[in-house]
Design a protein around this motif. Structure first.
Motif, PDB file in Angstrom:
ATOM      1  N   ASP A  76       0.831  -1.210   0.000  1.00  0.00           N
ATOM      2  CA  ASP A  76       0.000   0.000   0.000  1.00  0.00           C
ATOM      3  C   ASP A  76       0.863   1.256   0.000  1.00  0.00           C
ATOM      4  OD1 ASP A  76      -2.239  -1.600   0.032  1.00  0.00           O
ATOM      5  OD2 ASP A  76      -2.671  -1.275   2.169  1.00  0.00           O
ATOM      6  N   LEU A  77       1.897   1.261   0.830  1.00  0.00           N
ATOM      7  CA  LEU A  77       2.758   2.438   0.906  1.00  0.00           C
ATOM      8  C   LEU A  77       3.543   2.656  -0.387  1.00  0.00           C
ATOM      9  CD1 LEU A  77       4.049   2.090   4.566  1.00  0.00           C
ATOM     10  CD2 LEU A  77       2.481   3.837   3.677  1.00  0.00           C
ATOM     11  N   THR A  78       3.960   1.571  -1.008  1.00  0.00           N
ATOM     12  CA  THR A  78       4.671   1.677  -2.278  1.00  0.00           C
ATOM     13  C   THR A  78       3.757   2.253  -3.356  1.00  0.00           C
ATOM     14  OG1 THR A  78       6.086  -0.191  -1.688  1.00  0.00           O
ATOM     15  CG2 THR A  78       5.960   0.380  -4.026  1.00  0.00           C
ATOM     16  N   LEU A  79       2.520   1.780  -3.395  1.00  0.00           N
ATOM     17  CA  LEU A  79       1.565   2.297  -4.355  1.00  0.00           C
ATOM     18  C   LEU A  79       1.288   3.779  -4.104  1.00  0.00           C
ATOM     19  CD1 LEU A  79      -0.297   1.782  -6.721  1.00  0.00           C
ATOM     20  CD2 LEU A  79      -2.041   1.025  -5.094  1.00  0.00           C
ATOM     21  N   ALA A 130       4.342  10.406  -6.644  1.00  0.00           N
ATOM     22  CA  ALA A 130       5.417  10.769  -7.564  1.00  0.00           C
ATOM     23  C   ALA A 130       4.842  11.166  -8.920  1.00  0.00           C
ATOM     24  CB  ALA A 130       6.403   9.605  -7.714  1.00  0.00           C
ATOM     25  N   GLU A 131       3.854  10.432  -9.401  1.00  0.00           N
ATOM     26  CA  GLU A 131       3.207  10.778 -10.666  1.00  0.00           C
ATOM     27  C   GLU A 131       2.524  12.150 -10.569  1.00  0.00           C
ATOM     28  OE1 GLU A 131       2.775   9.275 -13.825  1.00  0.00           O
ATOM     29  OE2 GLU A 131       4.487   8.092 -13.157  1.00  0.00           O
ATOM     30  N   ALA A 132       1.831  12.372  -9.480  1.00  0.00           N
ATOM     31  CA  ALA A 132       1.131  13.650  -9.286  1.00  0.00           C
ATOM     32  C   ALA A 132       2.136  14.795  -9.222  1.00  0.00           C
ATOM     33  CB  ALA A 132       0.286  13.599  -8.015  1.00  0.00           C
ATOM     34  N   ASN A 168       1.582  14.283 -14.006  1.00  0.00           N
ATOM     35  CA  ASN A 168       1.012  13.252 -14.879  1.00  0.00           C
ATOM     36  C   ASN A 168      -0.273  12.690 -14.285  1.00  0.00           C
ATOM     37  OD1 ASN A 168       3.226  13.473 -16.560  1.00  0.00           O
ATOM     38  ND2 ASN A 168       4.369  11.911 -15.479  1.00  0.00           N
ATOM     39  N   PHE A 169      -1.218  13.545 -14.003  1.00  0.00           N
ATOM     40  CA  PHE A 169      -2.464  13.065 -13.398  1.00  0.00           C
ATOM     41  C   PHE A 169      -3.646  13.422 -14.251  1.00  0.00           C
ATOM     42  CE2 PHE A 169      -1.090  16.980 -11.428  1.00  0.00           C
ATOM     43  CZ  PHE A 169      -2.187  17.816 -11.540  1.00  0.00           C
TER      44      PHE A 169
END
Length: 41
Positions: A25-28, A34-36, A40-41
């Motif tokens: 969960d934390l990795t996700l 990081a994407e946000a 890139n959202f």
């Protein structure tokens, strides 16, 4: 294996599953953030 050892093994397996889910969960969450941050959202 003794009964108390089997019980402890089961407890450790359950805890291991819980910790693996927490890490996943934390990795996700980290990947999404990081994407946000890159826009890139």
């Amino acid at each position: 294996m003794r009964r108390d050892q089997l019980k402890r093994l089961k407890q450790l397996e359950t805890e291991n599953q819980r910790l693996r889910r927490a890490v996943s969960d934390l990795t996700l969450d980290k990947m999404v953030l990081a994407e946000a941050a890159r826009g890139n959202f």
